[in-house]
Design an enzyme around this catalytic site. Structure first.
Site, PDB file in Angstrom:
ATOM      1  N   SER A 254       0.805  -1.220   0.000  1.00  0.00           N
ATOM      2  CA  SER A 254       0.000   0.000   0.000  1.00  0.00           C
ATOM      3  C   SER A 254       0.842   1.275   0.000  1.00  0.00           C
ATOM      4  CB  SER A 254      -1.004   0.012   1.156  1.00  0.00           C
ATOM      5  OG  SER A 254      -0.346  -0.055   2.385  1.00  0.00           O
TER       6      SER A 254
ATOM      7  N   GLU B 113       8.385   0.477  13.487  1.00  0.00           N
ATOM      8  CA  GLU B 113       8.734   1.730  12.819  1.00  0.00           C
ATOM      9  C   GLU B 113       9.937   2.424  13.450  1.00  0.00           C
ATOM     10  OE1 GLU B 113       5.707   0.871  13.870  1.00  0.00           O
ATOM     11  OE2 GLU B 113       4.582   0.582  12.017  1.00  0.00           O
TER      12      GLU B 113
ATOM     13  N   PHE C 289       2.260   6.331  11.526  1.00  0.00           N
ATOM     14  CA  PHE C 289       3.196   5.446  12.248  1.00  0.00           C
ATOM     15  C   PHE C 289       4.647   5.893  12.068  1.00  0.00           C
ATOM     16  CE2 PHE C 289      -0.167   2.474  10.483  1.00  0.00           C
ATOM     17  CZ  PHE C 289      -1.018   2.664  11.555  1.00  0.00           C
TER      18      PHE C 289
ATOM     19  N   ASP D 284     -10.920   3.828   6.948  1.00  0.00           N
ATOM     20  CA  ASP D 284     -10.101   3.308   8.050  1.00  0.00           C
ATOM     21  C   ASP D 284     -10.294   4.119   9.335  1.00  0.00           C
ATOM     22  OD1 ASP D 284      -8.899   1.013   7.107  1.00  0.00           O
ATOM     23  OD2 ASP D 284      -7.189   2.059   6.236  1.00  0.00           O
TER      24      ASP D 284
HETATM   25  C1  LIG Z   1       1.956   0.837  14.416  1.00  0.00           C
HETATM   26  C2  LIG Z   1       1.321   0.261  13.211  1.00  0.00           C
HETATM   27  N1  LIG Z   1       2.066  -0.011  12.130  1.00  0.00           N
HETATM   28  C3  LIG Z   1       1.501  -0.513  11.023  1.00  0.00           C
HETATM   29  C4  LIG Z   1       0.151  -0.757  10.968  1.00  0.00           C
HETATM   30  C5  LIG Z   1      -0.489  -1.275   9.701  1.00  0.00           C
HETATM   31  N2  LIG Z   1      -0.982  -2.646   9.904  1.00  0.00           N
HETATM   32  C6  LIG Z   1      -2.273  -2.913  10.171  1.00  0.00           C
HETATM   33  S1  LIG Z   1      -2.581  -4.562  10.411  1.00  0.00           S
HETATM   34  C7  LIG Z   1      -0.948  -4.952  10.125  1.00  0.00           C
HETATM   35  C8  LIG Z   1      -0.519  -6.387  10.112  1.00  0.00           C
HETATM   36  C9  LIG Z   1      -0.026  -6.856  11.382  1.00  0.00           C
HETATM   37  O1  LIG Z   1      -0.118  -8.239  11.510  1.00  0.00           O
HETATM   38  P1  LIG Z   1      -1.371  -8.923  12.213  1.00  0.00           P
HETATM   39  O2  LIG Z   1      -1.968  -7.937  13.133  1.00  0.00           O
HETATM   40  O3  LIG Z   1      -0.937 -10.215  12.772  1.00  0.00           O
HETATM   41  O4  LIG Z   1      -2.349  -9.116  10.981  1.00  0.00           O
HETATM   42  P2  LIG Z   1      -3.539 -10.168  10.794  1.00  0.00           P
HETATM   43  O5  LIG Z   1      -3.080 -11.465  11.339  1.00  0.00           O
HETATM   44  O6  LIG Z   1      -4.742  -9.647  11.498  1.00  0.00           O
HETATM   45  O7  LIG Z   1      -3.778 -10.247   9.329  1.00  0.00           O
HETATM   46  C10 LIG Z   1      -0.221  -3.790   9.870  1.00  0.00           C
HETATM   47  C11 LIG Z   1       1.224  -3.759   9.589  1.00  0.00           C
HETATM   48  C12 LIG Z   1      -0.598  -0.448  12.108  1.00  0.00           C
HETATM   49  N3  LIG Z   1      -1.936  -0.601  12.148  1.00  0.00           N
HETATM   50  N4  LIG Z   1       0.001   0.035  13.204  1.00  0.00           N
END
Ligand SMILES: Cc1ncc(C[n+]2csc(CCOP(=O)(O)OP(=O)(O)O)c2C)c(N)n1
Ligand SMILES: Cc1ncc(C[n+]2csc(CCOP(=O)(O)OP(=O)(O)O)c2C)c(N)n1
Ligand SMILES: [Mg+2]
Ligand SMILES: [Mg+2]
Lengths: 308, 325, 325, 308
Positions: free
Chosen positions: C48, C69, C94, C128
Site C-alpha cells: 500500500s 517503525e 506510524f 479506516d
Molecule cells: C503501528 C502500526 N504499524 C503498522 C500498521 C499497519 N498494519 C495494520 S494490520 C498490520 C498487520 C499486522 O499483523 P497482524 O496484526 O498479525 O495481521 P492479521 O493477522 O490480522 O492479518 C499492519 C502492519 C498499524 N496498524 N500500526
C-alpha cells in the site's frame, strides 16, 4: 447465562456470517483476522469465564476487554451485537460516515468498548494500566477515597470505576509482537507479577506482507514470552472448550500474567480465504461474499443451508 | 481585561530563583494527600523530574516503568480508563518525544484523563547538549486535538498548573525547565488554564511570553520604559487553547507584538500567535526563540545568549517590531 | 516570478485521477535502476505504500522490518551512515508518528541521508478512520531542524519529488495520499525542492496550496474568476524550507491569502505561511484544512465535505479573506 | 599495533583518571558507566581484534563503533584521545560551549565518532543499518555501483564507504534493554542472521533510579537474548583477555549475531563510587576527584602514585 459448547459454535458461525455481510456492505476492511478470531471472541463473551454482560456494561467490577489489534474490530462488533450490547441491525453501518462502528474500534460510544485502537502495539500497555487500577482499588487505602474530591475531578463515569476488582483481557495479533512497545509492556507486567491481565494472542501466522515467519519470525514464540516472565498456554483457537479452560487457568493464576497463544487459521470458515495472507485487509466482493456465506451456512457443505 | 497588579504579585526584581520542576514535585505531594486517585509514573527519571518525593510517600501509587516511555504513556491511558489520574513524568524529548503516537491515540483520541509532565525543556538544559534540550515539544503537542498545552513561568505557577491539570478533566501536557529561574508569581497570583494574564500594561508593543523567559520580557519592558517605550507584557502560559481574546485586546492597542519562548520559533508560541493574528488581526510580529536549529552543550546563560533568548534580545525584537508598524 | 503556463502544463479540467503514492512506486523503480545505493525499507506495508515493486525487482536492497517503525527509522539512519540512500516507507501516522524521536536524533541531528515517505495522509484516507488519517505529520516534522518537508500535489509530482529527494543530500520527509486524485502536472512541469510555483496569476487573493487539494484551489480560482475575482494560485509543495519569496511577491500584490491543505490548521502549511507573513508582511489569512479535530470513517468525498476542504470551501474562504482586506 | 595485556591495563587506568579529570572540570556528567566500561573500551580500541586506527579513520573498511548509551561518552572520548584520534588536551573541554566533546557524543566532528546519541535505545538499529550496508557492499551487484551518480547524490564522505566490508560494534547499557526499540532491533538482526554486528553490553546492574533488578528486572537476561536468536557470551567486563576472546568469537560467527554481556562494576576503580547507582549521573566534587585520582594512581593503595 453462559452458553453450552454447541450453542457457542453456532454463535461463532453466525458471527462469521455477520463479518462477511458487514465487510461486503462496507466495501473495505479486514477479512482474515476477524474470521479467525470468531471462536475466541465467542468464548470470551459467551463462555461465562469473563465477567462481561451488556446489562452490567457500566459496572465497576465488569471485566475489561482491550482490543489491541483494532483492525479486526468487525469480529468484536459482531460479537457485541450478538451479545446484546447494541442492535444487530447496526452492523451494516460499519465504516460509514456517522456510524458508531468506526473502521478501527474506539471508545467514543456506549457500545461496550473501553478503548480506541488502530496503531498496533498500544493495547497491552493500556490493559496493564487498567489492571493496575483494579489492583489499586483493592488496596486497603482505597477506603480513603473521598467521593467529593474524586467526583469533582474525575468525572462521573470514572467514579463508577473505583473500589472494585476486575480482570483485564487483552486481545492481540501476532504481528503486534514486532512492536517494541509490546515488549516494554510484557517486561513491566512481568516485573509486577500482574496476574490481573491475560493476553489472548491471535497466532495466525500472517501479517500484511506475508507469513510472519518470513516477514518477521517470532519463533520460538513461547520461549520469548516465557523469558519475559509470562505463563504461556497454547490452545487451538477454534476449540472453544480449550480456550475457556485456558482462560480459567489464567484467571486463577497466583503470580505471573498469562499469555494464551491461540493457534488460529486466518479466514477460518471460508475455504478460499483460509491461511491466505492476501485476505488480511480486503473485503469480499459481492460474489465472493455469496460463496462465503453459502459455505458458512452449510458448514462447508456438511449441512444444507436453511436459506437455500 | 484581567490585569495582575505588578505591585502586588510580580516581584521580578527581587525574584529568588527556583527550578520550575520543584513546583511539580510540591504539587504532586499536595495531590497525593488530597486525592487518592492521583498516581504518578516515571521512566527511570524519578528524581530529576521531582516525582520522587511522591513515590517515597505514596509507593503504592507510584509506577516505575523503567526506560520505556511508550509503554508508560499507554499504561497511563489504561489507568485513566480505570478512573485514576495519572501523571506521566519524564524529559520532554523522550515523552512525548518517543511516545507521540501513544499520546495521540491511547491518550488524546480516547480523551483519557492523563497528565504529561515534560521536564528539561529549552536550551537552558545546558551541558547535556542538543539531544536533551526539548525545543520542539510545544509544536508536536499543540497539533494534537483534545490536548491542553501549558508552559508555566516559574516554580509557583508550575505548582498551580499541576493542581489545575489534576482538576481538569482531559489530557494536559505541561513543560518545565531544569535550571533555577526567577520566581515571579506568589501564592495569590491567579492561574487558570486558558487564561492569559496581562502583567504589565503598555501601548507601544505587546510582549507575549510563555515559560520562564517571561522574566526576560518583564525586564526588557523596564528597559524599554527607560527609553520611553511602554510595553504590555502578557503571560500566555497556556499555548493551547490560546487566549486569543486577551492577546487581541492588547495588539489592537499596540499594533505589534513579540513572542518569547524557549522553543523553536516554528510551531510553538510564535506559531500559535502568528496563526491567531493572521486569522483575526494581522500585525507585525517578531519571535524570540530558537532559530530552527539544534542546541549544544554550554552553560544555560551562554546558550541563551548565543541563541538570542535574553532580555537584550527581547528588547531588540521590540524595537524592530515597533519600526515595522 | 516563476510562472508555470497553465495552458501548457496544468490540465486540471481534463485531469485523470491517480493516487499520488503511485508516483512514489514508479520513482523507486527508476532509482533502483539508476542508483545502486538506493535501498528501500518498509514496516509490513510494502504494497500500500507502493514500495513492493522495488522490493520484487531489487530484493537485495529491500529491507522488510516487520511492524517496527522505530527500528526501521534507526536502521535507515545506519544505512545512510554506511553510504546508502534509504527510503523509509510506511503510513505517516506510524512513521514519523511512532518514530519521531528516532527521526529527530538518529536522522536529523546526525544529518543522515534518509528519505521518509509518509503514506495515507489527510482526511481522504477515508473508511479506516481517525487513527489512520495523518493530519499532524507536517507540524511534527516541520519543527525539526535539518529536515525538508514536502507535500506533492499529484502522482507525477510525487514521482519527481522522490527523485529530487534521492538527489538531495540530507533528510527529507514527504507525504502522499491514499485515494486517486487529479493529475494536474505533466512530465515537463518543473519541480525543485524549496521552489513554489505560481500556476495561475491573479491580483485579488493568493491561494496557497500544498498537496492534492491544489486541485480544489485551481477549481475555486475558476469559480472566483466567473465572479470577477482573480485569484493567484501557488503550488507550495515544499513546506520547509518555505518559499517565502514567491509567497511574499504574491501577497504584496493581493494583500490577502488562503492556505489549502489536508492537515490540521495548526502547525502545517497554514502555520508556516502565518509565521512567514507575521515576520515579513502581515495580511489577512484564512485556512482551509482540518479544524483541530480528529477524523472519522466515511468516504473521502463525504469527509472532505464535512470537514470543509473542498473547492467550495476554498471559494468561501477567498471571499471571506478579501472582505477582511 | 595491538598492545599487550599489561599495557592495556595501564591504559585503562589512565583512561579512568582522565574520566575523573574531565568530569570534575566539566562540573556535570556521568561517573559510574564511564569508569565501568574503561576496560571494554580499551580492549575494543587497543586489543587488535576490532579494525580501528586513527590513521584509517575514514577508511571504508574500518570497523564501525556505535555508542548507543551516549551518556558514557567520557570513556569514549578518553579512549579516542589515548588512541590518537584527537589531542588529549582537548579532553578538558568536555561539555563546554564550542567543544567537540558534547555532553552526549555526536558525529558532527572528525574525532572518530560515527553517530550521535543521547536518547537510549537508538544505537542498535543504527548498528544494524551499518552492518547491512557492509553486507550490501559485499554483494556481487556491488560491481554495478556507478561512481558518477553516486558521487553526485551521496556526497564524498559516503562514497568512500562503498564496496568494502567491516564489522560493527555496538556499545549498549543494560538500561537500554528496557526500551522497545532495542527488542525490535534484536528481532530484526535475529531474522537476518546478522553476524556482522556485535553488541558489547555494560551489564552493571544499575540505572538512574536504582538497581536494574528493582527498577526493571532483566533476568534471566541471557535467556531473553537467546530467545531472540542471538548468540550470547558472558564475560568479566574488567578482564581484557576475556573480552578480547569473546570479540574474536563474535567476529568469527557464521550465522547468529553475538551479544557479549560484560559484567562490570559501575564506578570501577573508585572505591566510594563502585556499585552505587547514585553515581550514575553526577561528577565528583574537587575533593572527591582528588581522592578518586589518588586511588587510581595507587591502584587502590597497592602501589605508590608517581605523582605523590
Ligand atoms: C503501528 C502500526 N504499524 C503498522 C500498521 C499497519 N498494519 C495494520 S494490520 C498490520 C498487520 C499486522 O499483523 P497482524 O496484526 O498479525 O495481521 P492479521 O493477522 O490480522 O492479518 C499492519 C502492519 C498499524 N496498524 N500500526
Ligand atoms: C529514551 C531515553 N529515556 C531516558 C533517558 C534518561 N537516561 C539517561 S541514562 C539513563 C539510565 C539508563 O540505565 P543505564 O544506561 O544502564 O545507566 P548506567 O548503567 O550507565 O548508569 C536514563 C534513564 C534517556 N537518555 N533516553
Ligand atoms: Mg497475524
Ligand atoms: Mg546500567
Amino acid at each position: 447465562m453462559a452458553k453450552n459448547l454447541q450453542q457457542m459454535n453456532k454463535i461463532a458461525n453466525s458471527i462469521r456470517q455477520d463479518i462477511i455481510k458487514m465487510l461486503v456492505t462496507a466495501g473495505s476492511g479486514h477479512s482474515a483476522g476477524p474470521l479467525g478470531m470468531a471462536d475466541v471472541l465467542t468464548a470470551l463473551y459467551f463462555g461465562g469465564v469473563a465477567n462481561l454482560d451488556p446489562k452490567k456494561r457500566h459496572s465497576p467490577d465488569r471485566d475489561r476487554v482491550i482490543l489491541s489489534n483494532a483492525h479486526i474490530c468487525p469480529v468484536l462488533y459482531a460479537t457485541l451485537a450478538h451479545r446484546g450490547y447494541f442492535p444487530k441491525s447496526e452492523l451494516k453501518t460499519l465504516r460509514k460516515l456517522g456510524s458508531r462502528l468506526q473502521g478501527h474500534s474506539n471508545s467514543h460510544f456506549d457500545i461496550g468498548i473501553d478503548t480506541s485502537g488502530g496503531p498496533l502495539g498500544q493495547g497491552l500497555s493500556q490493559a496493564i494500566g487498567l489492571a493496575l487500577a483494579s489492583r489499586l482499588n483493592n488496596k486497603n487505602d482505597a477506603g480513603r477515597l473521598g467521593p467529593s474530591f474524586a467526583e469533582a475531578s474525575v468525572g462521573r463515569r470514572a467514579m463508577r470505576d473505583v473500589r472494585r476488582n476486575y480482570h483485564t483481557w487483552c486481545l492481540m495479533s501476532d504481528g503486534e509482537f514486532d512492536e517494541g512497545q509490546t515488549w516494554e509492556a510484557l517486561m513491566l507486567a512481568g516485573k509486577l507479577d500482574l496476574r490481573e491481565v491475560t493476553i489472548l494472542i491471535d497466532r495466525n501466522n500472517i501479517q500484511i506482507d506475508g507469513y510472519t515467519e518470513k516477514i518477521m519470525p517470532l519463533e520460538n514464540f513461547s520461549d520469548k514470552l516465557k523469558a519475559f516472565n509470562w505463563f504461556v498456554i497454547e490452545v487451538d483457537g477454534h476449540n472453544i472448550r480449550e480456550i475457556l479452560d485456558a482462560m480459567k487457568k489464567a484467571k486463577a493464576m497466583a503470580a505471573n500474567p498469562t499469555a494464551i497463544i491461540c493457534h488460529t487459521i486466518p479466514g477460518k470458515g471460508v475455504d478460499f480465504m483460509e491461511s491466505q495472507f492476501e485476505w488480511h485487509g480486503k473485503p469480499p466482493s459481492p460474489e465472493e461474499a455469496r460463496r462465503a456465506l453459502h459455505e458458512l451456512r452449510t458448514l462447508g457443505g456438511k449441512i444444507k443451508s436453511e436459506h437455500e | 481585561m484581567k490585569l495582575v497588579k505588578l505591585s502586588d504579585f510580580w516581584m521580578h526584581k527581587t525574584a529568588e530563583k527556583r527550578p520550575t520542576r520543584d513546583g511539580y514535585g510540591e504539587a504532586l505531594l499536595e495531590l497525593g494527600e488530597a486525592n487518592p486517585q492521583v498516581v504518578v509514573l516515571t521512566a527511570d527519571l524519578a528524581e530529576s523530574t521531582r516525582a520522587l518525593p511522591f513515590g517515597e510517600k505514596y509507593p503504592d501509587r507510584f509506577i516505575e516503568c523503567g526506560v520505556a516511555e511508550q509503554n508508560m504513556m499507554g499504561v497511563a491511558a489504561g489507568l485513566a480508563l480505570g478512573g485514576k489520574i495519572p501523571f506521566v513524568s519524564s524529559y520532554a524529548v523522550f515523552s512525548p518525544g518517543r511516545s507521540w503516537d501513544q499520546l495521540r491515540v491511547s491518550v488524546c483520541y480516547t480523551k483519557a484523563n492523563v497528565k504529561i509532565a515534560g521536564a528539561h525543556t529549552g536550551i537552558s538544559v545546558g551541558p547535556d547538549g542538543a539531544t536533551h534540550q526539548a525545543l520542539e515539544d510545544m509544536a508536536i503537542t499543540r497539533v494534537i486535538p483534545n490536548l491542553v498545552v501549558i508552559a508555566p513561568c516559574d516554580a509557583e505557577e508550575t505548582r498551580k498548573c499541576t493542581l489545575a491539570a489534576a482538576a481538569y478533566q482531559g489530557p494536559v501536557y505541561f513543560r518545565f525547565a531544569r535550571e533555577k529561574t526567577p520566581v515571579m508569581t506568589v501564592k495569590q497570583t491567579p492561574f487558570e488554564i486558558g487564561q492569559a494574564y496581562v502583567c504589565r500594561e503598555g501601548y507601544d508593543v505587546t510582549l507575549i511570553a510563555a515559560g520562564p523567559l517571561l522574566h526576560a520580557a518583564l525586564m526588557a519592558a523596564e528597559k524599554l520604559a527607560a527609553k520611553g517605550i511602554e510595553a504590555e507584557v502578557i503571560n500566555s502560559h497556556t499555548i493551547k487553547p490560546l487566549d486569543t481574546k486577551t492577546i487581541l485586546r492588547s495588539v489592537k492597542k499596540t499594533h505589534c507584538a513579540v513572542t518569547v519562548e524557549e522553543h523553536q520559533t516554528t510551531g510553538g508560541l510564535f506559531g500559535a500567535v502568528a496563526e491567531a493574528l493572521a486569522k483575526h488581526y494581522p500585525v507585525p510580529l517578531e519571535a524570540v526563540g530558537m532559530p530552527d536549529s539544534f542546541g549544544e552543550s554550554g552553560t544555560p546563560d551562554e546558550l541563551l545568549a548565543k541563541y538570542k533568548m535574553t532580555e537584550k534580545d527581547v528588547f531588540s525584537a521590540a524595537i524592530k517590531v515597533i519600526k515595522r508598524k
